[in-house]
Design a protein around this motif. Structure first.
Motif, PDB file in Angstrom:
ATOM      1  N   VAL A   1     108.447  54.035 121.173  1.00 37.54           N
ATOM      2  CA  VAL A   1     108.633  53.566 119.791  1.00 37.54           C
ATOM      3  C   VAL A   1     109.220  54.641 118.886  1.00 37.54           C
ATOM      4  O   VAL A   1     110.068  54.354 118.035  1.00 37.54           O
ATOM      5  N   VAL A   2     108.816  55.893 119.082  1.00 43.96           N
ATOM      6  CA  VAL A   2     109.263  56.973 118.193  1.00 43.96           C
ATOM      7  C   VAL A   2     110.649  57.501 118.572  1.00 43.96           C
ATOM      8  O   VAL A   2     111.449  57.828 117.691  1.00 43.96           O
ATOM      9  N   PHE A   3     110.937  57.583 119.865  1.00 40.31           N
ATOM     10  CA  PHE A   3     112.203  58.181 120.297  1.00 40.31           C
ATOM     11  C   PHE A   3     113.210  57.165 120.838  1.00 40.31           C
ATOM     12  O   PHE A   3     114.346  57.096 120.375  1.00 40.31           O
ATOM     13  N   THR A   4     112.807  56.415 121.843  1.00 40.93           N
ATOM     14  CA  THR A   4     113.758  55.594 122.573  1.00 40.93           C
ATOM     15  C   THR A   4     114.226  54.379 121.786  1.00 40.93           C
ATOM     16  O   THR A   4     115.424  54.082 121.763  1.00 40.93           O
ATOM     17  N   LEU A   5     113.317  53.662 121.159  1.00 45.32           N
ATOM     18  CA  LEU A   5     113.698  52.460 120.420  1.00 45.32           C
ATOM     19  C   LEU A   5     114.658  52.769 119.267  1.00 45.32           C
ATOM     20  O   LEU A   5     115.685  52.083 119.126  1.00 45.32           O
ATOM     21  N   PRO A   6     114.387  53.784 118.438  1.00 46.63           N
ATOM     22  CA  PRO A   6     115.375  54.101 117.392  1.00 46.63           C
ATOM     23  C   PRO A   6     116.738  54.494 117.970  1.00 46.63           C
ATOM     24  O   PRO A   6     117.779  54.111 117.424  1.00 46.63           O
ATOM     25  N   ALA A   7     116.736  55.241 119.070  1.00 47.68           N
ATOM     26  CA  ALA A   7     118.006  55.616 119.699  1.00 47.68           C
ATOM     27  C   ALA A   7     118.744  54.385 120.204  1.00 47.68           C
ATOM     28  O   ALA A   7     119.964  54.275 120.073  1.00 47.68           O
ATOM     29  N   LEU A   8     118.004  53.450 120.766  1.00 44.82           N
ATOM     30  CA  LEU A   8     118.597  52.212 121.262  1.00 44.82           C
ATOM     31  C   LEU A   8     119.210  51.408 120.120  1.00 44.82           C
ATOM     32  O   LEU A   8     120.342  50.918 120.228  1.00 44.82           O
ATOM     33  N   VAL A   9     118.508  51.300 119.019  1.00 51.18           N
ATOM     34  CA  VAL A   9     119.003  50.548 117.867  1.00 51.18           C
ATOM     35  C   VAL A   9     120.233  51.238 117.264  1.00 51.18           C
ATOM     36  O   VAL A   9     121.236  50.581 116.950  1.00 51.18           O
ATOM     37  N   MET A  10     120.174  52.562 117.110  1.00 49.80           N
ATOM     38  CA  MET A  10     121.320  53.281 116.541  1.00 49.80           C
ATOM     39  C   MET A  10     122.548  53.148 117.442  1.00 49.80           C
ATOM     40  O   MET A  10     123.668  52.958 116.950  1.00 49.80           O
ATOM     41  N   ALA A  11     122.349  53.258 118.747  1.00 53.80           N
ATOM     42  CA  ALA A  11     123.480  53.130 119.669  1.00 53.80           C
ATOM     43  C   ALA A  11     124.024  51.701 119.657  1.00 53.80           C
ATOM     44  O   ALA A  11     125.238  51.491 119.699  1.00 53.80           O
ATOM     45  N   TRP A  12     123.129  50.734 119.608  1.00 58.65           N
ATOM     46  CA  TRP A  12     123.547  49.326 119.597  1.00 58.65           C
ATOM     47  C   TRP A  12     124.408  49.031 118.371  1.00 58.65           C
ATOM     48  O   TRP A  12     125.426  48.353 118.464  1.00 58.65           O
ATOM     49  N   LYS A  13     123.979  49.559 117.221  1.00 59.15           N
ATOM     50  CA  LYS A  13     124.713  49.307 115.976  1.00 59.15           C
ATOM     51  C   LYS A  13     125.907  50.245 115.797  1.00 59.15           C
ATOM     52  O   LYS A  13     126.745  50.010 114.946  1.00 59.15           O
ATOM     53  N   GLY A  14     125.927  51.339 116.554  1.00 62.15           N
ATOM     54  CA  GLY A  14     127.031  52.287 116.437  1.00 62.15           C
ATOM     55  C   GLY A  14     126.913  53.225 115.254  1.00 62.15           C
ATOM     56  O   GLY A  14     127.913  53.762 114.783  1.00 62.15           O
ATOM     57  N   HIS A  15     125.706  53.417 114.768  1.00 63.32           N
ATOM     58  CA  HIS A  15     125.478  54.304 113.616  1.00 63.32           C
ATOM     59  C   HIS A  15     124.752  55.569 114.068  1.00 63.32           C
ATOM     60  O   HIS A  15     123.919  55.521 114.966  1.00 63.32           O
ATOM     61  N   PHE A  16     125.043  56.672 113.408  1.00 62.09           N
ATOM     62  CA  PHE A  16     124.361  57.945 113.663  1.00 62.09           C
ATOM     63  C   PHE A  16     124.299  58.262 115.159  1.00 62.09           C
ATOM     64  O   PHE A  16     123.238  58.530 115.715  1.00 62.09           O
ATOM     65  N   LEU A  17     125.438  58.232 115.809  1.00 58.90           N
ATOM     66  CA  LEU A  17     125.470  58.333 117.270  1.00 58.90           C
ATOM     67  C   LEU A  17     124.972  59.675 117.785  1.00 58.90           C
ATOM     68  O   LEU A  17     124.316  59.737 118.823  1.00 58.90           O
ATOM     69  N   TRP A  18     125.279  60.759 117.072  1.00 62.21           N
ATOM     70  CA  TRP A  18     124.780  62.064 117.515  1.00 62.21           C
ATOM     71  C   TRP A  18     123.262  62.115 117.403  1.00 62.21           C
ATOM     72  O   TRP A  18     122.580  62.680 118.251  1.00 62.21           O
ATOM     73  N   VAL A  19     122.736  61.520 116.354  1.00 63.40           N
ATOM     74  CA  VAL A  19     121.290  61.460 116.182  1.00 63.40           C
ATOM     75  C   VAL A  19     120.678  60.599 117.281  1.00 63.40           C
ATOM     76  O   VAL A  19     119.653  60.950 117.869  1.00 63.40           O
ATOM     77  N   ALA A  20     121.313  59.476 117.576  1.00 63.15           N
ATOM     78  CA  ALA A  20     120.829  58.597 118.641  1.00 63.15           C
ATOM     79  C   ALA A  20     120.792  59.339 119.973  1.00 63.15           C
ATOM     80  O   ALA A  20     119.816  59.232 120.725  1.00 63.15           O
ATOM     81  N   LEU A  21     121.830  60.107 120.248  1.00 63.29           N
ATOM     82  CA  LEU A  21     121.878  60.863 121.501  1.00 63.29           C
ATOM     83  C   LEU A  21     120.791  61.935 121.539  1.00 63.29           C
ATOM     84  O   LEU A  21     120.103  62.096 122.551  1.00 63.29           O
ATOM     85  N   ALA A  22     120.603  62.632 120.443  1.00 61.00           N
ATOM     86  CA  ALA A  22     119.580  63.690 120.387  1.00 61.00           C
ATOM     87  C   ALA A  22     118.174  63.101 120.493  1.00 61.00           C
ATOM     88  O   ALA A  22     117.331  63.608 121.253  1.00 61.00           O
ATOM     89  N   VAL A  23     117.910  62.032 119.766  1.00 56.31           N
ATOM     90  CA  VAL A  23     116.581  61.413 119.785  1.00 56.31           C
ATOM     91  C   VAL A  23     116.315  60.782 121.150  1.00 56.31           C
ATOM     92  O   VAL A  23     115.213  60.901 121.700  1.00 56.31           O
TER      93      VAL A  23
END
Length: 102
Positions: A57-79
Motif C-alpha cells: 500500500v505504501v510503496f507498490t500501489l502508488p508506484a503502480l498508479v503513477m506509472a499507469w497514469k504516466g505522472h511523476f515517473l521518476w518518483v514511481a520508479l524510485a518508490v
C-alpha cells in the motif's frame, strides 16, 4: 515520436514493470505463507500478511498508479524500487523465521 516522448514512454514502461513485479510478488506471498509448515497449528504465520500489505500500500500501489497514469515517473520508479527492496528484506526475514525458528 519525439526523443522526449520516447524517453517518457520507456521510463513509464520500466516504472510499470517494477510496480507490476512488486504486485505479483505481493500476491505470491499469500501462496508462500500458505506453504509454511503447520508448526503449532496456531496460524500465527498469517500475521506476516500485515507488513507485506503495508509495503504494498505504501510503496507498490502508488508506484503502480503513477506509472499507469504516466505522472511523476521518476518518483514511481524510485518508490517502486524501494518497495521491491523492502519486500526482499522482509521476505528474507520471514523465511528465516518460518523455516529456522528465528
Amino acid at each position: 515520436m519525439t526523443e522526449t516522448g520516447s524517453k517518457n514512454s520507456l521510463l513509464r514502461t520500466v516504472a510499470f514493470v517494477v510496480a507490476g513485479v512488486g504486485t505479483l510478488f505481493w500476491l505470491y506471498t499469500f501462496y508462500g505463507i500458505a506453504q509454511v509448515p503447520v508448526g503449532d497449528g496456531s496460524g500465527f504465520q498469517w500475521v506476516a500478511v500485515m507488513p507485506l500489505g503495508l509495503i504494498f500500500v505504501v510503496f507498490t500501489l502508488p508506484a503502480l498508479v503513477m506509472a499507469w497514469k504516466g505522472h511523476f515517473l521518476w518518483v514511481a520508479l524510485a518508490v517502486g524500487g524501494a518497495g521491491l527492496v523492502a519486500f526482499a528484506l522482509l521476505w528474507n526475514e520471514l523465511l528465516s523465521e518460518f523455516y529456522h525458528g528465528g
